[in-house]
Design a protein around this motif. Structure first.
Motif, PDB file in Angstrom:
ATOM      1  N   THR A   1       5.397  -9.629  33.726  1.00 20.69           N
ATOM      2  CA  THR A   1       5.848  -8.670  34.721  1.00 20.69           C
ATOM      3  C   THR A   1       7.355  -8.479  34.580  1.00 20.69           C
ATOM      4  O   THR A   1       8.099  -9.441  34.449  1.00 20.69           O
ATOM      5  N   LEU A   2       7.773  -7.226  34.602  1.00 19.43           N
ATOM      6  CA  LEU A   2       9.193  -6.907  34.559  1.00 19.43           C
ATOM      7  C   LEU A   2       9.653  -6.533  35.958  1.00 19.43           C
ATOM      8  O   LEU A   2       8.956  -5.824  36.682  1.00 19.43           O
ATOM      9  N   VAL A   3      10.826  -7.015  36.339  1.00 21.17           N
ATOM     10  CA  VAL A   3      11.372  -6.719  37.660  1.00 21.17           C
ATOM     11  C   VAL A   3      12.742  -6.096  37.474  1.00 21.17           C
ATOM     12  O   VAL A   3      13.568  -6.602  36.713  1.00 21.17           O
ATOM     13  N   SER A   4      12.970  -4.970  38.164  1.00 19.55           N
ATOM     14  CA  SER A   4      14.293  -4.353  38.124  1.00 19.55           C
ATOM     15  C   SER A   4      14.738  -4.090  39.560  1.00 19.55           C
ATOM     16  O   SER A   4      13.924  -3.962  40.473  1.00 19.55           O
ATOM     17  N   PHE A   5      16.049  -4.009  39.728  1.00 19.40           N
ATOM     18  CA  PHE A   5      16.632  -3.824  41.052  1.00 19.40           C
ATOM     19  C   PHE A   5      17.476  -2.561  41.053  1.00 19.40           C
ATOM     20  O   PHE A   5      18.138  -2.242  40.072  1.00 19.40           O
ATOM     21  N   ASP A   6      17.457  -1.871  42.181  1.00 21.49           N
ATOM     22  CA  ASP A   6      18.269  -0.676  42.355  1.00 21.49           C
ATOM     23  C   ASP A   6      18.640  -0.583  43.824  1.00 21.49           C
ATOM     24  O   ASP A   6      18.180  -1.378  44.645  1.00 21.49           O
ATOM     25  N   GLU A   7      19.458   0.403  44.148  1.00 20.57           N
ATOM     26  CA  GLU A   7      19.870   0.592  45.536  1.00 20.57           C
ATOM     27  C   GLU A   7      19.556   2.021  45.952  1.00 20.57           C
ATOM     28  O   GLU A   7      19.844   2.967  45.216  1.00 20.57           O
ATOM     29  N   ASP A   8      18.940   2.157  47.121  1.00 16.24           N
ATOM     30  CA  ASP A   8      18.692   3.483  47.679  1.00 16.24           C
ATOM     31  C   ASP A   8      20.034   4.007  48.184  1.00 16.24           C
ATOM     32  O   ASP A   8      20.614   3.473  49.127  1.00 16.24           O
ATOM     33  N   ARG A   9      20.549   5.054  47.552  1.00 12.69           N
ATOM     34  CA  ARG A   9      21.889   5.548  47.874  1.00 12.69           C
ATOM     35  C   ARG A   9      21.999   6.128  49.278  1.00 12.69           C
ATOM     36  O   ARG A   9      23.066   6.107  49.877  1.00 12.69           O
ATOM     37  N   SER A  10      20.889   6.618  49.828  1.00 10.44           N
ATOM     38  CA  SER A  10      20.963   7.206  51.171  1.00 10.44           C
ATOM     39  C   SER A  10      20.960   6.153  52.281  1.00 10.44           C
ATOM     40  O   SER A  10      21.551   6.362  53.330  1.00 10.44           O
TER      41      SER A  10
ATOM     42  N   LEU B   1      17.940  -2.264  49.264  1.00 13.51           N
ATOM     43  CA  LEU B   1      17.624  -2.766  47.935  1.00 13.51           C
ATOM     44  C   LEU B   1      16.216  -2.323  47.562  1.00 13.51           C
ATOM     45  O   LEU B   1      15.278  -2.439  48.354  1.00 13.51           O
ATOM     46  N   ILE B   2      16.067  -1.813  46.355  1.00 10.19           N
ATOM     47  CA  ILE B   2      14.761  -1.408  45.841  1.00 10.19           C
ATOM     48  C   ILE B   2      14.388  -2.388  44.729  1.00 10.19           C
ATOM     49  O   ILE B   2      15.164  -2.589  43.796  1.00 10.19           O
ATOM     50  N   ILE B   3      13.229  -3.004  44.873  1.00  9.64           N
ATOM     51  CA  ILE B   3      12.722  -3.913  43.844  1.00  9.64           C
ATOM     52  C   ILE B   3      11.529  -3.233  43.198  1.00  9.64           C
ATOM     53  O   ILE B   3      10.535  -2.945  43.868  1.00  9.64           O
ATOM     54  N   GLN B   4      11.631  -2.967  41.908  1.00  8.73           N
ATOM     55  CA  GLN B   4      10.547  -2.305  41.187  1.00  8.73           C
ATOM     56  C   GLN B   4       9.917  -3.298  40.230  1.00  8.73           C
ATOM     57  O   GLN B   4      10.602  -3.921  39.431  1.00  8.73           O
ATOM     58  N   ARG B   5       8.589  -3.439  40.322  1.00  2.00           N
ATOM     59  CA  ARG B   5       7.851  -4.330  39.431  1.00  2.00           C
ATOM     60  C   ARG B   5       6.978  -3.476  38.523  1.00  2.00           C
ATOM     61  O   ARG B   5       6.375  -2.507  38.969  1.00  2.00           O
TER      62      ARG B   5
END
Length: 107
Positions: free
Chosen positions: A14-23, A27-31
């Motif tokens: 499983t790959l996990v990436s992190f991002d930020e909702d600019r609005s 924290l957004i965690i995408q698997r």
């Protein structure tokens, strides 16, 4: 002296990436998990071949990717590792994840 080389097993991790909702600043965690076509082809072949196999003490009935197992736990609180096999197969069918079921036999 003869040396034998064995191919290392391929782990579909499983790959996990992190991002930020600019609005919102949340924290957004995408698997995600890549499931190769050749792996799916092998699973389909095992399902077809299962009709001609005798069921013994150990019978392989499903091959469920890690991310699917994790998602079933997160979304439905369904633990594949402790649930009875029939319930797991029923859940996979209900969610249209039949591709991960390796048998056509009734379990």
């Amino acid at each position: 002296m003869s040396t034998e080389f064995y191919e290392e097993p391929k782990v579909l991790d499983t790959l996990v990436s992190f991002d930020e909702d600019r609005s919102t600043g949340d924290l957004i965690i995408q698997r995600s998990q890549e499931i190769p076509d050749d792996w799916l082809s092998e699973v389909r072949k095992q399902k077809v071949d299962s009709a001609n196999q005798k069921a013994g003490d150990f019978y392989h009935v499903a091959s469920i990717p890690v991310e699917v197992v994790d998602e079933l736990m997160r979304r439905y609180n369904f633990d594949v590792m402790s649930a009875p096999v029939r319930e797991t197969l029923s859940m996979l069918k209900r969610l249209e994840l039949d591709d991960f079921i390796l048998t056509t036999k009734r379990v």
